[in-house]
Design a protein around this motif. Structure first.
Motif, mmCIF file in Angstrom:
data_model
loop_
_atom_site.group_PDB
_atom_site.id
_atom_site.type_symbol
_atom_site.label_atom_id
_atom_site.label_comp_id
_atom_site.label_asym_id
_atom_site.label_seq_id
_atom_site.Cartn_x
_atom_site.Cartn_y
_atom_site.Cartn_z
ATOM 1 N N THR A 95 0.851 -1.197 0.000
ATOM 2 C CA THR A 95 0.000 0.000 0.000
ATOM 3 C C THR A 95 0.885 1.244 0.000
ATOM 4 O OG1 THR A 95 -0.017 0.171 2.401
ATOM 5 C CG2 THR A 95 -1.752 -1.195 1.404
ATOM 6 N N LYS A 130 -5.168 8.762 0.804
ATOM 7 C CA LYS A 130 -4.933 7.588 -0.052
ATOM 8 C C LYS A 130 -4.015 6.570 0.628
ATOM 9 C CE LYS A 130 -7.003 9.583 -3.630
ATOM 10 N NZ LYS A 130 -7.507 9.309 -4.954
ATOM 11 N N MET A 133 -4.453 2.844 -0.105
ATOM 12 C CA MET A 133 -4.577 2.425 -1.512
ATOM 13 C C MET A 133 -3.319 1.690 -1.980
ATOM 14 S SD MET A 133 -7.339 3.898 -3.083
ATOM 15 C CE MET A 133 -8.479 5.241 -2.862
ATOM 16 N N PHE A 134 -3.492 0.965 -3.077
ATOM 17 C CA PHE A 134 -2.335 0.356 -3.743
ATOM 18 C C PHE A 134 -1.955 1.229 -4.942
ATOM 19 C CE2 PHE A 134 -3.997 -3.145 -1.305
ATOM 20 C CZ PHE A 134 -2.850 -3.823 -0.915
ATOM 21 N N ASN A 136 -1.598 0.773 -8.074
ATOM 22 C CA ASN A 136 -2.393 0.683 -9.310
ATOM 23 C C ASN A 136 -3.791 1.291 -9.171
ATOM 24 O OD1 ASN A 136 -3.855 -1.241 -7.938
ATOM 25 N ND2 ASN A 136 -3.237 -2.966 -9.234
ATOM 26 N N GLU A 137 -4.137 1.731 -7.973
ATOM 27 C CA GLU A 137 -5.420 2.426 -7.774
ATOM 28 C C GLU A 137 -5.253 3.946 -7.872
ATOM 29 O OE1 GLU A 137 -7.961 -0.086 -4.688
ATOM 30 O OE2 GLU A 137 -5.963 0.331 -3.889
ATOM 31 N N LEU A 138 -4.035 4.383 -8.151
ATOM 32 C CA LEU A 138 -3.748 5.815 -8.181
ATOM 33 C C LEU A 138 -3.421 6.274 -9.601
ATOM 34 C CD1 LEU A 138 -1.294 5.965 -5.136
ATOM 35 C CD2 LEU A 138 -3.748 6.438 -5.117
ATOM 36 N N SER A 139 -3.667 7.548 -9.868
ATOM 37 C CA SER A 139 -3.267 8.128 -11.160
ATOM 38 C C SER A 139 -1.741 8.261 -11.195
ATOM 39 C CB SER A 139 -3.895 9.509 -11.326
ATOM 40 O OG SER A 139 -3.293 10.416 -10.415
ATOM 41 N N GLN A 143 0.810 8.692 -8.085
ATOM 42 C CA GLN A 143 1.920 7.755 -7.845
ATOM 43 C C GLN A 143 3.239 8.512 -7.713
ATOM 44 O OE1 GLN A 143 2.065 3.991 -10.123
ATOM 45 N NE2 GLN A 143 0.035 4.510 -10.875
#
Ligand code: ADP
Ligand code: ADP
Length: 228
Positions: A95, A130, A133-134, A136-139, A143
């Protein structure tokens, strides 16, 4: 803060990527590294965190003499030099919290210190919400903000960014710049290799232009100065 003296790097294939280069960068400076592809920018930058060893010449970064440094001291240098890349390089199975905490665990910070600092750096990049979150769940922009948070978690003296906005749209790139500016205003020296002419021309800082492994221009509040 950083001093290179007569530094050259010749790779095993015979290419001289950096050719008898000397430069001095003071604490707190923000420096853009510009130049055409293949000019030697990455090699120049990689020599500052001992990813590449010069063939000749001396490199000093903070209190570290990279020329005489032993391999086992390299991790100490890497605490002092934070790194950010074009492709973020976050660990996909961890995460946001874990990505940043991991960077602090390897330098043996206590869980209490880690927890406080992770939230602090996430706050600085505006992504506290965030935390679970992982990647790949972020723009892409998010990232990169996490990658910056991770890079500064251990309070490095120098932050090196190799094309940090290379994969980002103009608005997102400006957000990244605002964060880098804030980090620089807090005293961290920043070196940023970039092809982004708009950023270099809009947000003025010292410009080092590299061509054929040499500094061909060293300009305070400089310009991008290339067509591409
Ligand atoms: P060193 O002189 O640092 O030992 P090497 O010549 O052994 O460097 O190459 C290091 C790595 O970079 C190798 O994996 C090599 O395949 C790769 N490499 C070789 N040529 C290039 C190039 N032109 N650009 C980027 N990487 C390259
Ligand atoms: P830039 O970042 O400005 O594109 P680089 O430092 O990546 O420049 O490359 C400078 C020169 O060194 C290029 O000719 C490149 O092909 C060569 N080069 C870069 N890395 C390696 C490597 N590991 N092995 C051999 N040649 C390399």
């Amino acid at each position: 803060m950083i001093e290179m003296l007569n530094v050259s790097k010749k790779y095993n294939n015979g290419i001289t990527a950096v050719n008898n280069l000397s430069v001095k960068i003071e604490q707190g400076e923000f420096v853009y590294i510009v130049g055409p592809s293949g000019a030697g920018k990455s090699t120049f930058i990689k020599m500052m965190y001992r990813e590449v060893k010069p063939t000749s010449g001396t490199v000093q970064v903070g209190k570290y003499n990279l020329t005489t440094m032993k391999e086992k001291e390299v991790p100490l240098l890497r605490r002092f030099v934070g790194m950010v890349f074009q492709d973020f390089k976050l660990l996909p199975k961890l995460t946001v919290y874990e990505n940043i905490a991991y960077a602090m665990e390897v330098v043996e910070k206590s869980p209490k210190v880690i927890q406080k600092r992770v939230l602090e750096v996430l706050d600085l990049v505006g992504l506290k919400h965030k935390v679970r979150m992982f990647p790949n769940e972020l723009s892409g922009g998010e990232q990169q903000r996490i990658a910056i948070a991770r890079a500064i978690a251990n309070m490095p003296g120098v932050l090196i960014a190799d094309e940090p906005t290379g994969n980002l749209d103009p608005d997102t790139s400006m957000e990244i710049m605002r964060i880098l500016e804030e980090i620089n205003n807090q005293g961290t020296t920043i070196l940023m290799a970039t092809h982004n002419s708009q950023i270099v021309n809009d947000i003025k800082h010292r410009v080092l232009a590299i061509e054929n492994g040499r500094i061909v221009r060293d300009q305070q509040e400089g310009e991008y100065g290339y067509e591409i």
